[in-house]
Design an enzyme around this catalytic site. Structure first.
Site, short mmCIF file in Angstrom:
data_model
loop_
_atom_site.label_atom_id
_atom_site.label_comp_id
_atom_site.label_asym_id
_atom_site.label_seq_id
_atom_site.Cartn_x
_atom_site.Cartn_y
_atom_site.Cartn_z
N ASP A 148 13.54 3.97 -5.28
CA ASP A 148 12.14 3.59 -5.46
C ASP A 148 11.35 4.83 -5.87
O ASP A 148 11.19 5.78 -5.09
CB ASP A 148 11.59 3.00 -4.16
CG ASP A 148 10.18 2.42 -4.33
OD1 ASP A 148 9.57 2.62 -5.39
OD2 ASP A 148 9.69 1.77 -3.38
N TYR A 182 19.35 3.06 12.04
CA TYR A 182 18.57 4.29 11.87
C TYR A 182 18.33 4.82 13.27
O TYR A 182 18.18 4.03 14.21
CB TYR A 182 17.23 3.94 11.18
CG TYR A 182 16.66 4.99 10.27
CD1 TYR A 182 17.28 5.31 9.07
CD2 TYR A 182 15.47 5.64 10.59
CE1 TYR A 182 16.73 6.26 8.21
CE2 TYR A 182 14.92 6.59 9.74
CZ TYR A 182 15.56 6.90 8.55
OH TYR A 182 15.02 7.84 7.70
N ALA A 222 7.81 1.02 5.83
CA ALA A 222 7.80 -0.43 5.62
C ALA A 222 8.28 -0.79 4.22
O ALA A 222 9.02 -1.77 4.04
CB ALA A 222 6.39 -0.96 5.86
N ASP A 223 7.89 0.00 3.23
CA ASP A 223 8.28 -0.30 1.85
C ASP A 223 9.79 -0.24 1.66
O ASP A 223 10.37 -1.01 0.89
CB ASP A 223 7.57 0.63 0.87
CG ASP A 223 7.76 2.12 1.21
OD1 ASP A 223 8.06 2.44 2.38
OD2 ASP A 223 7.58 2.96 0.31
N ARG A 224 10.45 0.67 2.37
CA ARG A 224 11.90 0.81 2.24
C ARG A 224 12.63 -0.42 2.79
O ARG A 224 13.59 -0.91 2.19
CB ARG A 224 12.37 2.08 2.96
CG ARG A 224 11.77 3.35 2.39
CD ARG A 224 12.14 4.57 3.20
NE ARG A 224 13.55 4.94 3.01
CZ ARG A 224 14.15 5.92 3.67
NH1 ARG A 224 13.47 6.60 4.60
NH2 ARG A 224 15.42 6.20 3.44
N VAL A 232 0.84 -1.20 0.00
CA VAL A 232 0.00 0.00 0.00
C VAL A 232 0.87 1.24 0.00
O VAL A 232 1.58 1.52 0.97
CB VAL A 232 -0.94 0.02 1.23
CG1 VAL A 232 -1.86 1.23 1.16
CG2 VAL A 232 -1.75 -1.26 1.32
N ILE A 243 -1.88 0.94 -4.83
CA ILE A 243 -1.82 -0.32 -4.10
C ILE A 243 -1.43 -1.39 -5.12
O ILE A 243 -2.07 -1.52 -6.17
CB ILE A 243 -3.17 -0.68 -3.45
CG1 ILE A 243 -3.56 0.37 -2.42
CG2 ILE A 243 -3.10 -2.07 -2.80
CD1 ILE A 243 -4.96 0.18 -1.85
N VAL A 244 -0.36 -2.12 -4.83
CA VAL A 244 0.09 -3.18 -5.72
C VAL A 244 -0.19 -4.52 -5.04
O VAL A 244 0.19 -4.73 -3.88
CB VAL A 244 1.59 -3.04 -6.07
CG1 VAL A 244 2.00 -4.12 -7.06
CG2 VAL A 244 1.88 -1.66 -6.64
#
Length: 254
Positions: A129, A100, A108-110, A7, A12-13
């Site tokens: 990205d 970090y 979350a996507d990273r 998301v 959304i994929v």
């Protein structure tokens, strides 16, 4: 089958995996106003066209940068699929140390991209990205997430130009015929497109200089294939990197 859901702020994929094979994928617009039932109908229609039924799905994993939709999709998973989904975040095993200041702040996507990239290439990486925001993430040779950079995405940049400059039109994001443009539309496209190529290459080159590991540079996201051919630093486009990362994280948490 495994349903993976990524998301983002704009899209959304969805992906369906049969073991390690991606058998189907879809990209739909993110809509925060949609209800659980509206998303349920959307999923049903997409699945029906691919000859897949909800009962074919045995597990679900979700990565989301839109908190309001995380809850919606969790409830959808339970209501329509009768499955309690995995959600990428605190408590999920990733197998990757995160360097970090506050690891909970990393999207979350990273992290998903970093895991997929290192699993596939087994070397130091810079992952670019191209989403609503464009993210640059550095993974070292030991497979540790080291941090990165965030820039406004291409679409945000073009929209800001339209919104803030009263005489400029809204135009499509595309490569213009020349950097020395002969009309307003091409001039805007030249500034955004070639300016963005320069931004990407500039950030990547600075990261390479700091990291000193000669990292491989890969790109993913909706606009990666548009920018990559003009970039002197991007080596490869991997359009399914995020979906693959979700599959890997699911495996590590079974």
């Amino acid at each position: 089958m495994l349903l993976v859901i990524d998301v983002g702020n704009s899209n959304i994929v969805l992906g369906i995996y049969d073991e390690e094979r991606l058998v189907r994928d879809w990209r739909v617009s993110t809509d925060k106003s949609k209800t659980i039932d509206e998303y349920g109908i959307l999923f049903h229609d997409l699945f029906r066209l691919a000859d897949i039924v909800f009962t074919d799905v045995k597990d679900i994993i979700i990565s989301s940068v839109v908190p309001t939709l995380t809850g919606v999709l969790e409830k959808l998973s339970r209501q329509y699929f009768k499955i309690s989904p995995y959600v990428v975040g605190p408590g999920i095993k990733t197998g990757m140390p995160i360097h970090y200041d506050n690891p909970k702040e990393v999207g979350a996507d990273r992290i998903v991209n970093a895991i997929a990239g290192f699993e596939k290439y087994r070397t130091a990486l810079i992952i670019v990205d191209f989403g609503t925001a464009t993210t640059f993430d550095y993974v070292n040779k030991k497979g540790e997430y080291c941090g990165g950079a965030i820039a406004p995405g291409l679409a945000i940049s073009m929209e800001a130009l339209f919104m803030k400059a009263s005489k400029l039109p809204r135009v499509d994001i595309a490569r213009p015929p020349s950097i020395i443009a002969k009309n307003t539309v091409n001039s805007m496209q030249a500034g955004i497109f070639f300016g963005y190529v320069g931004l990407v290459d500039g950030i990547v080159q600075r990261m390479k200089g700091e990291g000193k590991e000669n990292p491989k540079v890969i790109a993913t996201g909706g606009l990666a294939s548009l920018i990559a051919p003009e970039s002197v630093t991007i080596e490869e486009v991997d359009e399914f990197l995020t979906l693959e990362g979700l599959r890997i994280i699911h495996q590590r948490n079974k």
